[in-house]
Write an enzyme that holds these catalytic residues in place. Sequence first.
Site, PDB file in Angstrom:
ATOM      1  N   CYS A  68      33.292  37.253  71.672  1.00  0.00           N
ATOM      2  CA  CYS A  68      34.611  37.380  72.262  1.00  0.00           C
ATOM      3  C   CYS A  68      35.250  36.106  72.419  1.00  0.00           C
ATOM      4  O   CYS A  68      36.449  36.005  71.976  1.00  0.00           O
ATOM      5  CB  CYS A  68      34.452  37.705  73.966  1.00  0.00           C
ATOM      6  SG  CYS A  68      33.582  39.447  74.096  1.00  0.00           S
ATOM      7  N   CYS A  79      30.649  36.227  76.878  1.00  0.00           N
ATOM      8  CA  CYS A  79      30.356  37.005  75.200  1.00  0.00           C
ATOM      9  C   CYS A  79      30.902  35.970  74.228  1.00  0.00           C
ATOM     10  O   CYS A  79      32.069  35.684  74.122  1.00  0.00           O
ATOM     11  CB  CYS A  79      31.063  38.164  75.418  1.00  0.00           C
ATOM     12  SG  CYS A  79      31.085  39.097  73.716  1.00  0.00           S
TER      13      CYS A  79
END
Length: 168
Positions: free
Chosen positions: A69, A66
């Site tokens: 993230c 991600c």
Amino acid sequence: MCAVRSGTARNASSRSFVQGTSSENKQHSTQEDWNTVATVELTKENFDRTVSENSFVLIDFWAGWCRPCLQFAPVYEKASEANPDLVFAKVDTEAQQELASAFQISSIPTLMIVRDQVAIFSQPGALPEAALTDLIAQARALDMDEVRTKIAAEQDAAAAEEPGTPDA
């Protein structure tokens, strides 16, 4: 934000370690011990203990694939270094799908704050540094007795709205 993938987790149930330490597993029994490292990796094995033994825990639900993230990680790490009295934890949603599912994490990163074993904040999205700093200050300022009173009142109201069960 990224949608959480399902069915792709590695088996990491035996993995329980604290980032920033040697590869050996370390057990921590006091809040002081937790604060010797910047970020704790949470697993289903250590989650309850971490939350119950620490009065203020920030939890970053994330995954290695991600991009948001990965962009949030240095902001989170910097905040952990600036707030050594708090526990900053991370849950790898790929390795810990049971935890992600238990908290209904559908988008990552998701930041959760738990104070005195009460989840007081949970929201997806990567925060900029200033917003995270402000959020931590707001969470510190909360009167937890007032929060518990509000929760109890909401639970009482919800129970009063439910149809009664017949006496046995």
